[in-house]
Design a protein around this motif. Structure first.
Motif, PDB file in Angstrom:
ATOM      1  N   MET A 101      45.594  34.901  65.186  1.00  0.00           N
ATOM      2  CA  MET A 101      46.273  36.136  65.555  1.00  0.00           C
ATOM      3  C   MET A 101      46.055  37.209  64.498  1.00  0.00           C
ATOM      4  O   MET A 101      46.084  36.915  63.305  1.00  0.00           O
ATOM      5  CB  MET A 101      47.771  35.868  65.618  1.00  0.00           C
ATOM      6  CG  MET A 101      48.157  34.855  66.617  1.00  0.00           C
ATOM      7  SD  MET A 101      48.762  35.716  68.047  1.00  0.00           S
ATOM      8  CE  MET A 101      47.833  34.929  69.289  1.00  0.00           C
ATOM      9  N   ALA A 102      45.882  38.399  64.986  1.00  0.00           N
ATOM     10  CA  ALA A 102      45.713  39.512  64.054  1.00  0.00           C
ATOM     11  C   ALA A 102      46.984  39.709  63.238  1.00  0.00           C
ATOM     12  O   ALA A 102      46.940  40.092  62.082  1.00  0.00           O
ATOM     13  CB  ALA A 102      45.389  40.776  64.821  1.00  0.00           C
ATOM     14  N   ASP A 103      48.120  39.382  63.874  1.00  0.00           N
ATOM     15  CA  ASP A 103      49.373  39.660  63.177  1.00  0.00           C
ATOM     16  C   ASP A 103      49.864  38.496  62.324  1.00  0.00           C
ATOM     17  O   ASP A 103      50.987  38.493  61.866  1.00  0.00           O
ATOM     18  CB  ASP A 103      50.469  40.080  64.152  1.00  0.00           C
ATOM     19  CG  ASP A 103      50.092  39.869  65.583  1.00  0.00           C
ATOM     20  OD1 ASP A 103      50.428  40.708  66.409  1.00  0.00           O
ATOM     21  OD2 ASP A 103      49.464  38.840  65.880  1.00  0.00           O
ATOM     22  N   SER A 104      49.004  37.481  62.110  1.00  0.00           N
ATOM     23  CA  SER A 104      49.471  36.327  61.341  1.00  0.00           C
ATOM     24  C   SER A 104      49.866  36.730  59.925  1.00  0.00           C
ATOM     25  O   SER A 104      50.782  36.159  59.352  1.00  0.00           O
ATOM     26  CB  SER A 104      48.395  35.248  61.299  1.00  0.00           C
ATOM     27  OG  SER A 104      47.298  35.678  60.543  1.00  0.00           O
ATOM     28  N   LEU A 161      55.584  33.350  67.281  1.00  0.00           N
ATOM     29  CA  LEU A 161      54.823  34.556  67.622  1.00  0.00           C
ATOM     30  C   LEU A 161      55.591  35.389  68.632  1.00  0.00           C
ATOM     31  O   LEU A 161      55.629  36.617  68.568  1.00  0.00           O
ATOM     32  CB  LEU A 161      53.472  34.194  68.227  1.00  0.00           C
ATOM     33  CG  LEU A 161      52.592  33.216  67.472  1.00  0.00           C
ATOM     34  CD1 LEU A 161      51.317  32.973  68.251  1.00  0.00           C
ATOM     35  CD2 LEU A 161      52.266  33.796  66.120  1.00  0.00           C
ATOM     36  N   LYS A 183      48.768  37.817  72.201  1.00  0.00           N
ATOM     37  CA  LYS A 183      47.961  38.682  71.344  1.00  0.00           C
ATOM     38  C   LYS A 183      47.808  40.077  71.946  1.00  0.00           C
ATOM     39  O   LYS A 183      47.889  41.077  71.247  1.00  0.00           O
ATOM     40  CB  LYS A 183      46.580  38.045  71.166  1.00  0.00           C
ATOM     41  CG  LYS A 183      45.805  38.641  70.014  1.00  0.00           C
ATOM     42  CD  LYS A 183      44.354  38.215  69.987  1.00  0.00           C
ATOM     43  CE  LYS A 183      44.111  36.755  70.297  1.00  0.00           C
ATOM     44  NZ  LYS A 183      42.723  36.352  70.073  1.00  0.00           N
ATOM     45  N   LEU A 194      39.577  43.264  67.143  1.00  0.00           N
ATOM     46  CA  LEU A 194      40.586  42.482  66.458  1.00  0.00           C
ATOM     47  C   LEU A 194      39.885  41.580  65.450  1.00  0.00           C
ATOM     48  O   LEU A 194      39.046  40.772  65.817  1.00  0.00           O
ATOM     49  CB  LEU A 194      41.367  41.633  67.468  1.00  0.00           C
ATOM     50  CG  LEU A 194      42.193  42.419  68.481  1.00  0.00           C
ATOM     51  CD1 LEU A 194      42.813  41.488  69.505  1.00  0.00           C
ATOM     52  CD2 LEU A 194      43.270  43.240  67.790  1.00  0.00           C
ATOM     53  N   PRO A 195      40.218  41.729  64.166  1.00  0.00           N
ATOM     54  CA  PRO A 195      39.457  41.027  63.138  1.00  0.00           C
ATOM     55  C   PRO A 195      39.542  39.507  63.238  1.00  0.00           C
ATOM     56  O   PRO A 195      38.616  38.815  62.882  1.00  0.00           O
ATOM     57  CB  PRO A 195      40.077  41.527  61.831  1.00  0.00           C
ATOM     58  CG  PRO A 195      41.390  42.096  62.201  1.00  0.00           C
ATOM     59  CD  PRO A 195      41.277  42.571  63.600  1.00  0.00           C
ATOM     60  N   ASN A 196      40.676  38.992  63.724  1.00  0.00           N
ATOM     61  CA  ASN A 196      40.802  37.540  63.748  1.00  0.00           C
ATOM     62  C   ASN A 196      40.444  36.928  65.091  1.00  0.00           C
ATOM     63  O   ASN A 196      40.680  35.766  65.347  1.00  0.00           O
ATOM     64  CB  ASN A 196      42.224  37.132  63.378  1.00  0.00           C
ATOM     65  CG  ASN A 196      42.391  37.086  61.884  1.00  0.00           C
ATOM     66  OD1 ASN A 196      41.416  36.928  61.159  1.00  0.00           O
ATOM     67  ND2 ASN A 196      43.613  37.258  61.429  1.00  0.00           N
ATOM     68  N   SER A 197      39.891  37.774  65.978  1.00  0.00           N
ATOM     69  CA  SER A 197      39.572  37.261  67.295  1.00  0.00           C
ATOM     70  C   SER A 197      38.080  36.971  67.365  1.00  0.00           C
ATOM     71  O   SER A 197      37.257  37.754  66.928  1.00  0.00           O
ATOM     72  CB  SER A 197      39.961  38.317  68.326  1.00  0.00           C
ATOM     73  OG  SER A 197      39.332  38.056  69.538  1.00  0.00           O
TER      74      SER A 197
END
Lengths: 225, 420
Positions: free
Chosen positions: A185-188, B302, B340, B383-386
């Motif tokens: 997740m980006a918001d982690s 989350l 997300k 999205l950097p973590n995607s």
């Protein structure tokens, strides 16, 4: 504490040894199966970090040998494969934990400590860092003898920090430790931040020292300096 | 279309054309033959009559005894000089009690000093009768032809093409993931022998290529993980150096993050190829309703963070056989995706029935085409973590289990529906 690293890749072994030595462990390195078998036959290690894929065979053989010897040493399997089969076979053979490459050194360190703690089990088992005391059996944290009311994640977090004191730990590593690699997740990082904020607040109730330092641009460092 | 039907169709068309041509031409041919014979007969009768008139005295009085043909004798005063001619005419037929076609030959002759105008009329076989007869004959012949051809064609096809159908069945049962040695039945026909050996060579090559590809995909993905581990760990050690400035640390951290992303990408790609190669075959019955509840609990944090309200409409609890890993990836990826791309304070509605599962979430409008949603590396924004592989994995899993998956977008609502 003696640790044996069974890993055929010298660069990787070097990093692990370097990191663990700073923790005060006595580290030895075996780069193939035969050597690993010989070493584990001759010496008793507190913990062994075993790569499954070795040039002359499977690391699982070492685990079998150790179990045959009724050795008490803890075992962490390291594998490049994220395969359930390997994991299940390894754990069934008697390994204590399983890590998939690439892993964080801080994570490896925390897992080694957890295994050693479990091996030397007694109810009074505690870890102390200045006025902070962790009671592993009860999953309790006391600061100046006063019990903190922590959530499960906050407990995991403080244990992780105390396992890796005086180390710069990137936010990503913390997020991965708390939520595993499923968390993409980006918001982690926001979650990490909010958990840390709460933890800081709770420690501050009973102590005047701020242990959790922010390292700008990277993450955090648990230290009394 | 089956081979047999196709060849039958050609036979049918060819036979039809031949029978039509044969029918029409035999009609005209038979007609003209009959006509010629008929005229010959009339001439012969004329000669016979003249001969008889000259030879027998009594004949003139007993003419009507000649049954069948009508003969008229008309005494005329002088030689009418009629040129012998043949003509068709209608006459009343006493036997059939109606008018019918007759052919009449008219001529004149001098018998015993008197001149006579003589006609002989013969009933004609009616043309309708002839058509009927000809049609019947042609029809019978054609029918016989048809039956013979069809029987022959069927028998030949079955016999001749048998090795071909055998080969076809074996190819149909061939599965590249689980290849069993192909044993084609022996055949005397050279073409089929060649076909079988060509297919055998091709399939062996395909199996070999498939195995190589699978192996190299697996190897590549595993081999990449070790250097990644080295990079990651070296960075971690470097990070501990007190001498580094904030600027340096920042760069190191970025590299560290991207190593994580690369490794995640690598894992997901190898997962995708594993799913596509049917390497997950251990299915266990999973009660989907309870399973969903557990997955929602996993991501509770989350949900709380984003302040999303979740509604679970678990009307039924179907039990479906799935591989555990795949089930986890399927529902976890769908849930993570819905969280997300959700907005703060948004909604998430999960609906489950025996045949359907739908996940509905609020979110920003989609910037990519809906049909591209399940394609690899299609990401909403950056999205950097995607990794952009989450929904591709979902899609691969659903097609692996033959579930249908659809995506719909109405206003702020994004709905993904699964049909088991």
């Amino acid at each position: 504490m003696k640790i044996l690293i069974v890993e055929d890749e010298p660069m990787l072994a070097e990093s692990i040894v370097q990191y663990l030595k700073k923790e005060g462990y006595q580290c030895e390195w075996a780069n193939n199966l035969a050597y690993a078998k010989e070493k584990s036959w001759d010496y008793e290690y507190d913990c062994m970090v075993v790569d499954i894929n070795l040039p002359d065979g499977s690391g699982l053989d070492v685990i079998e040998q150790i179990k045959d010897m009724k050795s008490k040493s803890g075992i962490i399997i390291v594998s490049a494969r994220n395969a359930m089969d390997d994991k299940i076979i390894g754990l069934n053979l008697g390994a204590d934990d399983y890590l998939t490459k690439p892993f964080d050194l801080a994570e490896l360190n925390a897992r080694i400590k957890a295994i050693i703690r479990r091996k030397n089990f007694d109810a009074q088992n505690t870890t102390t860092f200045n006025e902070i005391e962790i009671y592993h059996y009860k999953k309790l944290v006391k600061v100046n003898d006063k019990t903190l009311k922590l959530t499960k994640k906050e407990y995991d977090l403080i244990l992780y920090f105390i396992s890796n004191p005086n180390r710069v730990i990137p936010k990503g590593s913390i997020a991965e430790h708390l939520w595993g690699d499923e968390m993409d997740m980006a918001d982690s990082f926001d979650f990490v931040y909010s958990h840390l904020k709460n933890l800081r607040k709770k420690i501050k109730q009973y102590s005047c020292i701020n242990y959790i330092h922010t390292v700008y641009g990277i993450g955090y460092k648990f230290s009394d300096q | 279309m089956k081979l047999l039907i196709l060849s039958n169709r050609y036979y049918f068309i060819a036979l039809l054309i031949v029978s039509i041509i044969g029918g029409v031409s035999s009609y005209f041919l038979i007609g003209s033959i009959i006509n010629r014979e008929f005229n010959k007969k009339l001439y012969a009768e004329k000669n016979q009559l003249i001969y008889e008139l000259h030879e027998f005295d009594e004949l003139l009085n007993t003419l009507y005894l000649n049954i069948g043909d009508r003969i008229t004798l008309q005494k005329v005063d002088q030689d009418p000089k009629i040129h012998t001619n043949i003509k068709d005419t209608l006459l009343f037929d006493f036997y059939e009690n109606k008018e019918s076609n007759f052919r009449k030959i008219t001529f004149s002759e001098q018998v015993k000093g008197d001149f006579y105008k003589i006609t002989i009329s013969k009933p004609l076989l009616s043309s309708e009768d002839m058509i009927q007869v000809v049609t019947k004959i042609v029809a019978i012949i054609t029918l016989l032809f048809f039956v013979t051809m069809l029987l022959l064609n069927n028998i030949i096809s079955k016999k001749v093409w048998k090795p071909f159908y055998n080969t076809l069945t074996r190819i149909n049962f061939f599965n590249v993931v689980d290849p069993k040695p192909l044993t084609f039945s022996k055949t005397k026909v050279r073409e089929f022998r060649e076909l079988n050996s060509t297919i055998e060579v091709m399939i062996n090559q395909v199996v070999k290529d498939y195995k190589n590809l699978k192996k190299s995909t697996e190897n590549t993905s595993h081999e990449i993980q070790t250097p990644l581990a080295i990079i990651k760990n070296k960075i971690e050690i470097l990070m501990q150096d007190d001498q580094l400035s904030e600027y340096h640390l920042n760069i190191l951290n970025q590299v560290h993050d991207f190593v994580r992303r690369l490794s995640k990408l690598n894992q997901n790609l190898s997962l995708l190829s594993k799913i596509d190669n049917n390497q997950f075959i251990e299915a266990i019955p999973i009660p989907i309703g309870e399973y969903l509840k557990k997955r929602v609990e996993d991501v509770e944090e989350l949900i709380l963070m984003k302040n999303i309200s979740v509604i679970l409409n678990l009307n039924e609890n179907p039990i479906i056989k799935l591989d555990e890993t795949l089930a986890y990836l399927l529902f976890n990826n769908l849930l993570n995706n819905a969280i997300k791309h959700n907005i703060n304070g948004g909604k998430l509605i999960l609906t489950l029935s025996n045949t359907h599962f739908s996940i509905k979430n609020t979110g920003k409008p989609l910037k990519i085409f809906p049909e591209e949603l399940f394609k690899r590396f299609k990401k909403q924004g950056n999205l950097p973590n995607s990794t952009g592989l989450g929904l591709s994995i979902v899609y691969s899993i659903t097609s692996y289990y033959n579930f249908s998956i659809t995506y719909n977008n109405e206003d702020v609502w994004h709905v993904i529906e699964l049909k088991f």
